[in-house]
Design an enzyme around this catalytic site. Structure first.
Site, short mmCIF file in Angstrom:
data_model
loop_
_atom_site.label_atom_id
_atom_site.label_comp_id
_atom_site.label_asym_id
_atom_site.label_seq_id
_atom_site.Cartn_x
_atom_site.Cartn_y
_atom_site.Cartn_z
N ASN A 59 0.24 -0.89 -0.14
CA ASN A 59 -0.35 0.04 -0.17
C ASN A 59 1.09 1.01 0.02
O ASN A 59 1.57 1.63 0.90
CB ASN A 59 -0.71 -0.44 1.27
CG ASN A 59 -1.34 0.96 1.13
OD1 ASN A 59 -1.81 2.29 0.68
ND2 ASN A 59 -1.61 1.23 2.10
N TRP A 60 1.22 1.51 -1.46
CA TRP A 60 1.93 2.79 -1.86
C TRP A 60 1.46 4.46 -0.29
O TRP A 60 2.07 5.01 -0.83
CB TRP A 60 2.07 3.05 -3.00
CG TRP A 60 3.03 1.92 -2.78
CD1 TRP A 60 3.42 1.19 -2.40
CD2 TRP A 60 4.09 1.89 -4.66
NE1 TRP A 60 3.91 0.76 -3.84
CE2 TRP A 60 4.33 1.14 -4.59
CE3 TRP A 60 3.73 2.54 -5.88
CZ2 TRP A 60 4.83 0.05 -5.74
CZ3 TRP A 60 4.08 2.48 -6.78
CH2 TRP A 60 4.77 1.07 -7.08
N LYS A 61 0.40 4.29 -0.45
CA LYS A 61 -0.76 5.51 0.66
C LYS A 61 -0.46 6.54 -0.51
O LYS A 61 0.16 6.66 -2.24
CB LYS A 61 -0.27 5.42 1.94
CG LYS A 61 -0.02 4.51 2.19
CD LYS A 61 -0.04 4.70 4.02
CE LYS A 61 0.25 4.00 4.64
NZ LYS A 61 -0.28 3.73 6.12
N HIS B 108 -9.77 1.25 4.72
CA HIS B 108 -8.23 1.90 5.16
C HIS B 108 -8.38 2.15 6.78
O HIS B 108 -9.20 3.37 6.59
CB HIS B 108 -7.19 1.56 4.31
CG HIS B 108 -5.88 1.58 4.89
ND1 HIS B 108 -5.77 2.87 6.17
CD2 HIS B 108 -5.36 0.86 4.90
CE1 HIS B 108 -4.41 2.60 6.27
NE2 HIS B 108 -3.82 1.14 5.65
N GLU C 182 -6.94 4.65 7.97
CA GLU C 182 -6.79 6.44 8.28
C GLU C 182 -7.89 6.78 6.79
O GLU C 182 -7.68 7.93 7.04
CB GLU C 182 -5.67 6.48 6.98
CG GLU C 182 -3.92 6.03 8.14
CD GLU C 182 -2.75 5.11 6.85
OE1 GLU C 182 -3.05 5.84 5.85
OE2 GLU C 182 -2.05 4.54 7.37
N GLU D 258 -5.84 -5.21 10.47
CA GLU D 258 -4.85 -4.44 10.50
C GLU D 258 -5.03 -3.44 12.26
O GLU D 258 -5.57 -2.50 11.60
CB GLU D 258 -4.99 -3.51 9.28
CG GLU D 258 -5.02 -3.56 8.56
CD GLU D 258 -3.89 -3.07 7.39
OE1 GLU D 258 -2.60 -2.68 6.96
OE2 GLU D 258 -4.48 -2.13 6.96
N GLY E 97 2.79 1.34 10.46
CA GLY E 97 3.25 2.76 10.79
C GLY E 97 3.78 3.14 12.33
O GLY E 97 4.64 4.14 12.78
N SER F 238 2.49 -2.44 10.62
CA SER F 238 4.66 -2.51 10.45
C SER F 238 4.66 -4.33 10.50
O SER F 238 6.03 -4.64 10.70
CB SER F 238 5.13 -2.61 12.35
OG SER F 238 4.41 -1.03 12.39
N GLY G 180 2.75 -1.42 4.55
CA GLY G 180 3.07 0.07 4.27
C GLY G 180 4.31 0.77 4.22
O GLY G 180 5.10 -0.04 3.02
N GLY G 181 4.41 1.21 5.19
CA GLY G 181 5.91 2.09 4.59
C GLY G 181 7.06 0.79 4.31
O GLY G 181 8.15 1.70 3.36
C1 PEP Z 1 -0.70 -0.09 6.67
O1 PEP Z 1 -1.21 1.27 5.94
O2 PEP Z 1 -2.27 -0.70 5.86
C2 PEP Z 1 0.24 -0.93 7.02
C3 PEP Z 1 -0.15 -1.13 7.26
O3 PEP Z 1 1.07 0.64 6.48
P1 PEP Z 1 2.81 0.23 7.90
O4 PEP Z 1 3.06 -1.75 7.05
O5 PEP Z 1 4.07 0.71 7.69
O6 PEP Z 1 2.21 -0.44 9.15
#
Ligand code: PEP
Length: 266
Positions: free
Chosen positions: A12-14, A98, A100, A168, A174, A211, A232-233
């Site tokens: 997920n490149w956000k 999501h 966010e 999640e 994050g 994470s 994500g990251g």
């Molecule tokens: C996400 O945004 O779906 C996510 C899991 O982010 P991260 O891996 O950075 O925690």
């Protein structure tokens, strides 16, 4: 059916990456054909980088997805993008609900269900996100909170073929602090029971997000209750994302999980 792998790994490149940066990153993701087809790979760039990522990936087997959609095909909804438009742009899946978006755009589970319904209607595979915040975790009501989220967000037309649930926990997104093995097993087992009650024998995959990094991907995906990861990251770094894919290839090649059970036999 677009999602066939035993493990589903999604980046997920956000709201990151210019078109050039998306081109560069997509072109460095390892090609599933040269590795192992038991792993389905997906990347979700921003809307404006979808075409760049799609054109530069090494293989059509790397699925392209949207990070959100609006639950109406077209109309006077300034700034929104429909599931039908994502499909037209070459997407195979879309992320719905999501945390966010639930937090920053105040999206309710009812609205998320409408999005998921419209996505399935448009022929997209839905990644339906659920997860509790730190408050619900500390209070001890996390299982019932996430169960309610799932019941209210899940479209009636959901099947294993058209939908994947992503657990999640918000406190793990994050933060660098991933959920423990016990936390993941407890929640995935609970959600599998709810899906079983609602949909019968053939339930959707449940993937974990929060994470996920190269140093924990093998441990997390080795759990028999985990059908993949939403990243994500770490998905913004080619070496890190490829290392997570390598962990998935390693697990599916060995065909065993932590408890010795064969994943394929489940
Ligand atoms: C996400 O945004 O779906 C996510 C899991 O982010 P991260 O891996 O950075 O925690």
């Amino acid at each position: 059916m677009v999602v066939q792998g035993e493990l589903f790994v999604i980046g997920n490149w956000k709201m990151h990456l210019t078109q050039q940066a998306a081109t560069d990153l997509a072109s460095t993701i390892s090609d599933p054909k040269t590795s192992h087809d038991a792993v389905t790979i997906g990347i979700a760039p921003s809307f404006v980088a979808l075409a760049a990522a799609k054109a530069s990936r090494k293989s059509d087997d790397i699925l392209i997805g949207g990070q959100d959609c609006y639950p109406v095909d077209e109309g006077a909804y300034t700034g929104s993008v429909s599931a039908a438009m994502l499909r037209d742009a070459g997407c195979s899946f879309v992320i719905c609900g999501h945390s966010e978006r639930r937090t920053h755009q105040q999206e309710t589970s009812h609205f998320v269900r409408e999005k998921a319904e419209s996505a399935i209607k448009a022929g997209l595979h839905v990644i339906l996100c659920v997860g509790e915040n730190a408050g619900f975790r500390e209070h001890g009501s996390y299982l019932s909170f996430v169960e309610t989220q799932l019941r209210e967000s899940l479209p009636a037309s959901a099947t294993r073929e058209n939908l994947t649930v992503a657990y999640e926990p918000i406190w793990a997104i994050g933060t660098g602090k991933h959920a423990s093995r016990t936390d993941i097993e407890e929640m995935h087992d609970h959600l599998k029971a709810v899906l079983h009650e609602l949909l019968g024998e053939k339930i959707p995959r449940i993937i974990y997000g929060g994470s996920v990094k190269p140093n924990n991907a093998l441990e997390i995906m080795s759990l028999p209750v985990v059908d993949g990861v939403l990243v994500g990251g770490a998905s913004l770094d080619a070496a890190a994302f490829n290392a997570i894919l390598d962990a998935a290839y390693q697990i599916t090649s060995n065909q065993t999980r932590d408890d010795g059970r064969s994943k394929a036999a489940q």
